[in-house]
Design a protein around this motif. Structure first.
Motif, PDB file in Angstrom:
ATOM      1  N   GLN A 122       0.823  -1.204   0.000  1.00 32.13           N
ATOM      2  CA  GLN A 122       0.000   0.000   0.000  1.00 32.13           C
ATOM      3  C   GLN A 122       0.862   1.260   0.000  1.00 32.13           C
ATOM      4  O   GLN A 122       0.573   2.232  -0.709  1.00 32.13           O
ATOM      5  CB  GLN A 122      -0.925  -0.003   1.221  1.00 32.13           C
ATOM      6  CG  GLN A 122      -1.856   1.194   1.294  1.00 32.13           C
ATOM      7  CD  GLN A 122      -2.800   1.281   0.107  1.00 32.13           C
ATOM      8  OE1 GLN A 122      -3.245   0.251  -0.400  1.00 32.13           O
ATOM      9  NE2 GLN A 122      -3.093   2.498  -0.341  1.00 32.13           N
ATOM     10  N   SER A 123       1.948   1.257   0.786  1.00 31.23           N
ATOM     11  CA  SER A 123       2.812   2.441   0.838  1.00 31.23           C
ATOM     12  C   SER A 123       3.505   2.675  -0.498  1.00 31.23           C
ATOM     13  O   SER A 123       3.708   3.821  -0.916  1.00 31.23           O
ATOM     14  CB  SER A 123       3.856   2.289   1.948  1.00 31.23           C
ATOM     15  OG  SER A 123       4.746   1.229   1.644  1.00 31.23           O
ATOM     16  N   GLU A 138       0.986   4.164  -2.830  1.00 31.90           N
ATOM     17  CA  GLU A 138       0.776   5.573  -2.503  1.00 31.90           C
ATOM     18  C   GLU A 138       1.912   6.446  -3.031  1.00 31.90           C
ATOM     19  O   GLU A 138       1.693   7.576  -3.484  1.00 31.90           O
ATOM     20  CB  GLU A 138       0.644   5.730  -0.986  1.00 31.90           C
ATOM     21  CG  GLU A 138      -0.670   5.185  -0.438  1.00 31.90           C
ATOM     22  CD  GLU A 138      -0.727   5.233   1.081  1.00 31.90           C
ATOM     23  OE1 GLU A 138       0.293   5.649   1.682  1.00 31.90           O
ATOM     24  OE2 GLU A 138      -1.764   4.866   1.655  1.00 31.90           O
ATOM     25  N   GLU A 139       3.138   5.923  -3.001  1.00 36.10           N
ATOM     26  CA  GLU A 139       4.267   6.677  -3.545  1.00 36.10           C
ATOM     27  C   GLU A 139       4.115   6.864  -5.053  1.00 36.10           C
ATOM     28  O   GLU A 139       4.395   7.935  -5.595  1.00 36.10           O
ATOM     29  CB  GLU A 139       5.574   5.940  -3.217  1.00 36.10           C
ATOM     30  CG  GLU A 139       6.842   6.688  -3.635  1.00 36.10           C
ATOM     31  CD  GLU A 139       7.334   6.262  -4.996  1.00 36.10           C
ATOM     32  OE1 GLU A 139       7.813   7.143  -5.743  1.00 36.10           O
ATOM     33  OE2 GLU A 139       7.233   5.063  -5.327  1.00 36.10           O
ATOM     34  N   GLN A 167       1.213   6.870  -6.629  1.00 32.75           N
ATOM     35  CA  GLN A 167       0.086   7.776  -6.824  1.00 32.75           C
ATOM     36  C   GLN A 167       0.484   9.225  -6.572  1.00 32.75           C
ATOM     37  O   GLN A 167      -0.032  10.138  -7.220  1.00 32.75           O
ATOM     38  CB  GLN A 167      -1.070   7.364  -5.913  1.00 32.75           C
ATOM     39  CG  GLN A 167      -1.760   6.082  -6.351  1.00 32.75           C
ATOM     40  CD  GLN A 167      -2.833   5.630  -5.380  1.00 32.75           C
ATOM     41  OE1 GLN A 167      -2.752   5.909  -4.182  1.00 32.75           O
ATOM     42  NE2 GLN A 167      -3.845   4.924  -5.885  1.00 32.75           N
ATOM     43  N   GLU A 168       1.420   9.422  -5.643  1.00 27.85           N
ATOM     44  CA  GLU A 168       1.928  10.774  -5.414  1.00 27.85           C
ATOM     45  C   GLU A 168       2.614  11.301  -6.669  1.00 27.85           C
ATOM     46  O   GLU A 168       2.418  12.455  -7.075  1.00 27.85           O
ATOM     47  CB  GLU A 168       2.909  10.780  -4.243  1.00 27.85           C
ATOM     48  CG  GLU A 168       3.493  12.152  -3.958  1.00 27.85           C
ATOM     49  CD  GLU A 168       4.567  12.097  -2.876  1.00 27.85           C
ATOM     50  OE1 GLU A 168       5.144  13.158  -2.592  1.00 27.85           O
ATOM     51  OE2 GLU A 168       4.832  10.998  -2.346  1.00 27.85           O
ATOM     52  N   ARG A 187      -0.105  12.025  -9.240  1.00 28.60           N
ATOM     53  CA  ARG A 187      -0.805  13.286  -9.001  1.00 28.60           C
ATOM     54  C   ARG A 187       0.044  14.479  -9.436  1.00 28.60           C
ATOM     55  O   ARG A 187      -0.471  15.463  -9.970  1.00 28.60           O
ATOM     56  CB  ARG A 187      -1.179  13.411  -7.522  1.00 28.60           C
ATOM     57  CG  ARG A 187      -2.350  12.545  -7.098  1.00 28.60           C
ATOM     58  CD  ARG A 187      -2.823  12.922  -5.706  1.00 28.60           C
ATOM     59  NE  ARG A 187      -1.817  12.664  -4.692  1.00 28.60           N
ATOM     60  CZ  ARG A 187      -1.705  11.515  -4.032  1.00 28.60           C
ATOM     61  NH1 ARG A 187      -2.526  10.513  -4.295  1.00 28.60           N
ATOM     62  NH2 ARG A 187      -0.762  11.357  -3.110  1.00 28.60           N
TER      63      ARG A 187
END
Length: 524
Positions: free
Chosen positions: A250-251, A254-255, A257-258, A261
């Motif tokens: 998950q982390s 998220e990295e 996805q950062e 974005r």
């Protein structure tokens, strides 16, 4: 209690990710079936050079009733050597389009058809009495190498965790060295170095590619490509489970996805947009310098014409093939040293040290060749310098430029960066392969001083310009270059939102403090 738990979770997320069997298998398959062919094709024309020239000459006699003179024969053989680089240039120009359409793994798999076409052309060239088939086969296999030389490091760089990116990024260069060594071993007179076997010798490239084609499709695509470009979270999770042992998936998502974005308003950029983008000027200049430098360092001149260099150094003809094989073993050892030390030493020491060793050894070759007329033992010094150049190259400059190209750019700019770096790499490769025989004839022993100057200049550039990228995320690396391309404070102060958008749209780099600056500027 809550803060201690949070700290423990953060430490768990930052813990190094271990090398898994899936990561290792993909690194070996892609490198064995693609990268190794590049090294093999660099050296494969060295051993049967006399037989290939004789085939060209006999074909000319049968077609025209007269043979080729020495200059025409040299030109034909130089074309056979250097047309490989022309194909490589064409392949490198196709990389951006292919990886965007087919993905990283998909491009590696689909490009294998080129190897089978090239192997068939070269394998049946003597039966058909066609030198054109040899030359065109070299051109087609060059296209494949041009594609794989960029796509394989890109693929491995994206599937690797940051603490293993250096190790996996140098695996292709290790297999390039293995390809050169394989060509030297198989080119021995006792194996395939006979006149009857040279077509088979040239077409053996189909074997490792066939093995790759059978096994690689079972492994998943790059997770970064699946999430950032295809927006497929489910496929990304599956891919990460394949490539990670025990980590917080998950982390890592998220990295990604950062990064996604930060690039939400930026499409995959073209080469032209990459060149015009001022926010990646230093990254682009770094890629240009190290990719041109690795070819103009003279390494391809040594690989293409090793036998001639040893002959000019005074090594007896029967011993040359065994001396060449010895240099191949040095390549493997140096490549292994680079692979297993890059995560401890970093990228900069390997590439700077490698270019420095190559520069001093190029100067040593010139000195030894000039003095060997008066000092016979200097011929062995020249051989030692050749070994030093090859070892210095394989430790760092052979693979670090491709790794750095992946690390200096984020997802939107990476394909275009590989297109630029790869095309310049192949243009320089062609230049050296085509010009070196004539440079050697005109300048003699002093031609290696040109390569010496190039190596020392590249080492100086890396020392002063390129930062260390070891164990850093792609976002962190881009932020290190952001200070070099900082937007002047007086520019756009009347429109703070415009300043913010320029940073985001240019490269997605959000400098520290930019959010506070934007918000404070909006206060009356």
């Amino acid at each position: 209690m809550d803060s201690s738990k949070l700290k423990a979770i953060e430490e768990m997320n930052e813990s190094p990710t271990h090398l898994t069997s899936s990561l290792l298998a993909v690194a070996f398959l892609t490198s064995f079936g693609s990268s190794m062919l590049y090294g093999y094709n660099l050296a494969v024309v060295n051993s049967p050079a006399v037989y290939i020239k004789d085939f060209y000459n006999r074909t000319s006699v049968s077609r025209n009733g007269t043979g080729l003179d020495g200059e025409a024969l040299t030109l034909m053989y130089s074309l056979t050597v250097s047309v490989f680089a022309i194909g490589g240039l064409l392949g490198s120009l196709m990389v951006g389009m292919l990886v965007t359409r087919f993905g990283r793994k998909g491009t590696v798999v689909n490009s294998t058809v080129l190897v089978f076409i090239a192997g068939s052309l070269m394998g049946f060239s003597r039966i058909c009495g066609s030198p054109e088939m040899v030359i065109f086969g070299r051109f087609v296999t060059g296209i494949h190498s041009g594609i794989s030389l960029s796509v394989v490091p890109m693929y491995l760089g994206e599937i690797a965790p940051k603490n293993l990116r250096g190790f996996l990024g140098l695996v292709p260069s290790l297999f390039i060295c293995a390809g050169v060594f394989s060509a030297q071993i198989l080119g021995l007179h006792e194996i395939l170095g006979k006149e009857d076997h040279w077509p088979l010798f040239l077409s053996l490239v189909v074997i490792p590619t066939f093995i790759q084609l059978m096994l690689l499709p079972w492994f998943p695509e790059s997770p970064r490509y699946l999430l950032i470009e295809k927006h497929n979270v489910h496929a990304t999770i599956i891919a990460l489970k394949w490539y990670r042992a025990k980590c917080n998936i998950q982390s890592e998502i998220e990295e990604m996805q950062e990064e996604q974005r930060s690039l939400s308003s930026v499409e995959t950029v073209s080469v032209w947009r990459l060149i015009l983008d001022p926010l990646v000027r230093w990254q682009l200049l770094s890629v240009v310098v190290i990719n041109i430098g690795m070819q103009l360092s003279g390494i391809d001149a040594l690989w293409f014409y090793t036998n001639d260099i040893f002959r000019n150094a005074g090594i007896p003809d029967p011993e040359i093939q065994y001396t060449t094989v010895g240099t191949g073993a040095i390549e493997i050892i140096a490549g292994l040293i680079g692979c297993f030390t890059i995560e401890k030493l970093g990228r900069r020491p390997l590439i700077i040290g490698g270019f420095l060793v190559m520069g001093f050894c190029c100067a040593g070759i010139t000195l030894s060749l000039v003095l060997q007329v008066h000092l016979p033992f200097m011929r062995y010094v020249s051989v030692g310098c050749v070994v030093g150049i090859i070892a210095g190259f394989c430790i760092g400059p052979a693979g670090v430029p491709f790794l750095i190209t992946a690390e200096l750019f984020k997802q939107s700019h990476r394909p275009a960066a590989y297109t630029v770096g790869g095309s310049l790499n192949w243009i320089s490769n062609f230049t050296v392969g085509f010009v070196f025989p004539f440079l050697q004839m005109s300048a003699g022993s002093y031609c290696y001083l040109v390569f010496c100057c190039v190596c020392l200049a590249v080492a100086a550039f890396v020392f002063f310009v390129i930062p260390e990228t070891k164990n850093k995320t792609f976002v962190e690396i881009s932020q290190m270059f952001a200070s070099k391309e900082a937007v002047p404070e007086t520019q756009g102060l009347g429109h703070p939102d415009q300043l913010k958008l320029r940073k985001m749209n240019g490269y997605g780099t959000l400098e520290n403090g930019s959010l506070e600056f934007d918000s404070s500027s909006s206060v009356p």
